[in-house]
Design an enzyme around this catalytic site. Structure first.
Site, PDB file in Angstrom:
ATOM      1  N   LYS A 116       0.801  -1.225   0.000  1.00 26.45           N
ATOM      2  CA  LYS A 116       0.000   0.000   0.000  1.00 26.45           C
ATOM      3  C   LYS A 116       0.838   1.280   0.000  1.00 26.45           C
ATOM      4  O   LYS A 116       0.388   2.314  -0.518  1.00 26.45           O
ATOM      5  CB  LYS A 116      -0.976  -0.008   1.184  1.00 26.45           C
ATOM      6  CG  LYS A 116      -1.931  -1.212   1.191  1.00 26.45           C
ATOM      7  CD  LYS A 116      -2.788  -1.290  -0.060  1.00 26.45           C
ATOM      8  CE  LYS A 116      -3.604  -2.571  -0.151  1.00 26.45           C
ATOM      9  NZ  LYS A 116      -4.376  -2.685  -1.402  1.00 26.45           N
ATOM     10  N   GLU A 200      -0.212   8.238   7.568  1.00 20.74           N
ATOM     11  CA  GLU A 200      -0.913   9.295   6.829  1.00 20.74           C
ATOM     12  C   GLU A 200      -1.539  10.264   7.815  1.00 20.74           C
ATOM     13  O   GLU A 200      -1.878   9.888   8.939  1.00 20.74           O
ATOM     14  CB  GLU A 200      -2.064   8.688   5.987  1.00 20.74           C
ATOM     15  CG  GLU A 200      -1.641   8.028   4.710  1.00 20.74           C
ATOM     16  CD  GLU A 200      -2.820   7.416   3.939  1.00 20.74           C
ATOM     17  OE1 GLU A 200      -2.587   6.917   2.839  1.00 20.74           O
ATOM     18  OE2 GLU A 200      -3.962   7.431   4.451  1.00 20.74           O
ATOM     19  N   HIS A 235     -15.245  -1.503   9.270  1.00 21.63           N
ATOM     20  CA  HIS A 235     -14.606  -1.737   7.963  1.00 21.63           C
ATOM     21  C   HIS A 235     -15.331  -2.749   7.096  1.00 21.63           C
ATOM     22  O   HIS A 235     -14.809  -3.193   6.084  1.00 21.63           O
ATOM     23  CB  HIS A 235     -13.139  -2.116   8.133  1.00 21.63           C
ATOM     24  CG  HIS A 235     -12.391  -1.100   8.952  1.00 21.63           C
ATOM     25  ND1 HIS A 235     -12.286   0.210   8.562  1.00 21.63           N
ATOM     26  CD2 HIS A 235     -11.773  -1.193  10.152  1.00 21.63           C
ATOM     27  CE1 HIS A 235     -11.613   0.868   9.493  1.00 21.63           C
ATOM     28  NE2 HIS A 235     -11.305   0.055  10.466  1.00 21.63           N
ATOM     29  N   ARG A 292      -9.170  -6.624  -7.754  1.00 21.77           N
ATOM     30  CA  ARG A 292     -10.116  -7.739  -7.897  1.00 21.77           C
ATOM     31  C   ARG A 292     -11.480  -7.202  -8.272  1.00 21.77           C
ATOM     32  O   ARG A 292     -11.696  -5.989  -8.236  1.00 21.77           O
ATOM     33  CB  ARG A 292     -10.251  -8.455  -6.551  1.00 21.77           C
ATOM     34  CG  ARG A 292     -10.785  -7.494  -5.487  1.00 21.77           C
ATOM     35  CD  ARG A 292     -11.149  -8.147  -4.169  1.00 21.77           C
ATOM     36  NE  ARG A 292     -11.842  -7.210  -3.290  1.00 21.77           N
ATOM     37  CZ  ARG A 292     -11.249  -6.310  -2.518  1.00 21.77           C
ATOM     38  NH1 ARG A 292      -9.924  -6.201  -2.511  1.00 21.77           N
ATOM     39  NH2 ARG A 292     -11.975  -5.504  -1.754  1.00 21.77           N
TER      40      ARG A 292
HETATM   41  C1  MV4 Z   1      -8.224   6.648   6.402  1.00 18.53           C
HETATM   42  C2  MV4 Z   1      -9.190   7.362   7.120  1.00 18.53           C
HETATM   43  C3  MV4 Z   1      -8.880   8.655   7.499  1.00 18.53           C
HETATM   44  N1  MV4 Z   1      -7.707   9.192   7.151  1.00 18.53           N
HETATM   45  N2  MV4 Z   1      -7.072   7.230   6.083  1.00 18.53           N
HETATM   46  C4  MV4 Z   1     -10.527   2.474   6.265  1.00 18.53           C
HETATM   47  C5  MV4 Z   1     -10.488   1.388   5.276  1.00 18.53           C
HETATM   48  C6  MV4 Z   1      -9.261   1.584   4.475  1.00 18.53           C
HETATM   49  N3  MV4 Z   1      -9.512   1.292   3.102  1.00 18.53           N
HETATM   50  C7  MV4 Z   1      -8.899   3.023   4.707  1.00 18.53           C
HETATM   51  N4  MV4 Z   1      -9.713   3.498   5.780  1.00 18.53           N
HETATM   52  C8  MV4 Z   1      -9.601   4.768   6.259  1.00 18.53           C
HETATM   53  N5  MV4 Z   1      -8.440   5.401   5.968  1.00 18.53           N
HETATM   54  C9  MV4 Z   1      -6.825   8.485   6.460  1.00 18.53           C
HETATM   55  N6  MV4 Z   1      -5.660   9.041   6.129  1.00 18.53           N
HETATM   56  C10 MV4 Z   1     -10.395   6.737   7.410  1.00 18.53           C
HETATM   57  C11 MV4 Z   1     -10.603   5.434   6.985  1.00 18.53           C
HETATM   58  C12 MV4 Z   1     -11.860   4.846   7.320  1.00 18.53           C
HETATM   59  C13 MV4 Z   1     -12.158   4.542   8.655  1.00 18.53           C
HETATM   60  C14 MV4 Z   1     -11.248   4.734   9.681  1.00 18.53           C
HETATM   61  C15 MV4 Z   1     -11.572   4.439  10.987  1.00 18.53           C
HETATM   62  C16 MV4 Z   1     -12.838   3.912  11.291  1.00 18.53           C
HETATM   63  C17 MV4 Z   1     -13.755   3.682  10.276  1.00 18.53           C
HETATM   64  C18 MV4 Z   1     -13.426   4.004   8.948  1.00 18.53           C
HETATM   65  C19 MV4 Z   1     -14.355   3.769   7.947  1.00 18.53           C
HETATM   66  C20 MV4 Z   1     -14.033   4.090   6.653  1.00 18.53           C
HETATM   67  C21 MV4 Z   1     -12.776   4.626   6.350  1.00 18.53           C
END
Ligand code: MV4
Length: 459
Positions: A116, A200, A235, A292
């Site tokens: 990633k 990040e 998630h 995918r």
């Molecule tokens: C993040 C974020 C906020 N800031 N990255 C969650 C799944 C993955 N694909 C990336 N995710 C996130 N990345 C940054 N820089 C927020 C999420 C996020 C999330 C984070 C904590 C709790 C629930 C979440 C639900 C969707 C996305």
């Protein structure tokens, strides 16, 4: 030419692939675990081979057994579906060296995008916006703290080999950073066998919006618009829709162009997804690429009218895309609820067991992607999703009203499900108004009355 495909998956996606193959006149080989002997994909495929006991680690994750079945049945290609071996670069490589077509991108692309931090670097170099963060992995704790301070708190610590949210930690200040960093490393080591991390800036309350990509082997790369997947719990996506209620034409255009840039930078072939986070002001940032077909692909299929599984097979066969970007539009609004065997009133604990009465919704504008039926036993060994209920129509309101209607006629007895929970969300004014961000489910659960998620007593 592809004449026979091995479907290296189970459940609704295996059935979905059987259906696409039937329409293309391609023979199918199902592989299955001992727990799935009675499954529809086994019954509906042309041939079936048992590959081991119920646990995934002894069946659907066994590349050696799947490749043996492929050789035995003399298949031309393998469709991996989602989950299991679908993003396993080594498996794709083994297919390539056995001269079996892996229906997906090149193994090298899976490897590149599976890392990633490298994926961030690759797309950023091509001019796609990324969230401010570390340059690549940071493995030294002292350097990591300094990096976090430079970025500015709060920061999010993510696993280089992760994705989809596992192994992530948020740190709000330098004092708590070390603890979060260590626990992220331990979790990543356990889950992915790789404790490598990157950092990040943490975005508060973003929307999760992803773009569907199709790319053929001749350099044609297009996008099929977006899916808004902001409604997730721990998630796990619960509701997905296309188009996103948040995007206007201009933002969709700019994000679509960025998604294509990202796919081109990855030298991408086949179907893929570019995930973005979008803030309240409409700033968007690449977070990761999924190499995918995704669970929620049906939403894009109903919004655009394009069969993505058939396109995947056509691309793998070496055919050119039969349409270009100007032919694609989100002509319908489509929405999907993931129906799961779980109990929302008890913290969403899984509820495996036998479905003793089953009636699925139907009618105009309703699509049911499911492998279950009355008498089917939901196994505790696999994911609890038992159905993807999709409704679609000319407008978002039509699709939402139709979803409520469809959910109201769904009859499932014998196991607990989240049907009443998603019904409550579909009725919720905040959701209706298109205000949902990634914090939505948590906020909704905090204010929603508990009775809402329980099965209504029969009148
Ligand atoms: C993040 C974020 C906020 N800031 N990255 C969650 C799944 C993955 N694909 C990336 N995710 C996130 N990345 C940054 N820089 C927020 C999420 C996020 C999330 C984070 C904590 C709790 C629930 C979440 C639900 C969707 C996305």
């Amino acid at each position: 030419m592809i004449r026979k495909i091995l479907i290296a998956n189970r459940g609704e996606i295996a059935l979905r692939i059987v259906r696409a193959c039937r329409e293309l006149g391609i023979r199918t080989l199902a592989v299955y675990s001992e727990a799935d002997e009675q499954s529809l994909h086994v019954q509906l495929a042309d041939e079936a081979i048992c590959i081991g006991p119920a646990p995934s680690s002894e069946s659907y994750l066994r590349a050696d057994r799947i490749l043996s079945a492929a050789e035995l049945a003399d298949v031309d290609a393998i469709h991996p579906g989602y989950g299991f071996l679908s993003e396993n670069a080594e498996f794709a490589e083994q297919c390539e060296s056995c001269d079996i077509t892996f229906i997906g991108p090149k193994s090298e692309t899976i490897r590149q995008m599976g890392h990633k931090a490298r994926a961030r670097e690759t797309v950023s170099k091509a001019g796609v916006p990324i969230i401010p963060g570390s340059d690549g992995p940071v493995d030294d704790e002292k350097i990591a703290v300094k990096t976090a301070q430079k970025i500015g708190f709060p920061v999010i610590i993510k696993a280089v080999s992760g994705g989809g949210g596992r192994g992530m930690r948020i740190a709000h200040n330098a004092a708590t950073f070390a603890k979060e960093f260590q626990s992220a490393r331990l979790e990543a080591e356990k889950a992915f066998g790789d404790g490598s991390l990157y950092i990040e800036k943490y975005l508060e309350d973003p929307r999760h919006i992803e773009f569907q990509i199709l790319a053929d082997q001749h350099g044609n790369t297009i996008h099929l618009g977006e899916r808004d997947c902001s409604v997730q719990r721990r998630h796990q996506k619960v509701i997905e829709e296309s188009p996103s209620p948040f995007l206007d034409k201009s933002l969709r255009n700019r994000m679509g162009k960025a998604a294509i840039k990202a796919a081109l930078a990855a030298d991408y072939v086949n179907a893929g997804t570019i995930e973005f986070l979008v803030d309240a002001k409409g700033n968007f940032y690449f977070i990761e690429m999924n190499t995918r077909i995704q669970v929620e692909h049906g939403v894009t299929e109903e919004a655009t009218g394009i069969d993505l599984i058939k396109e995947q097979i056509q691309i793998a066969s070496g055919n050119r895309l039969s349409f270009s970007q100007k032919d694609i539009s989100l002509t319908k609004h489509a929405i999907e609820c993931r129906i799961c065997a779980e109990n929302p009133a008890k913290g969403f604990i899984p509820s495996p067991g036998t479905i003793d009465l089953y009636y699925a919704p139907g009618g105009h504008g309703v699509r049911v992607d499911s492998h279950v039926y009355g008498g089917y036993t939901v196994s505790p060994h696999y994911d609890s999703m038992i159905c993807k209920l999709i409704t679609y129509g000319r407008t978002r309101k039509i699709a939402l009203d139709r979803m409520y209607r469809a959910l109201s006629e769904y009859l499932i007895r014998g196991i607990d499900t989240n049907v009443e929970f998603v019904k409550a969300v579909i009725l919720d004014p905040a959701f209706r108004q298109g205000e949902a961000t990634t914090s939505y489910v948590e906020e909704f659960l905090a204010r929603a009355p508990k009775e809402l998620f329980e099965k209504k007593p029969k009148e």
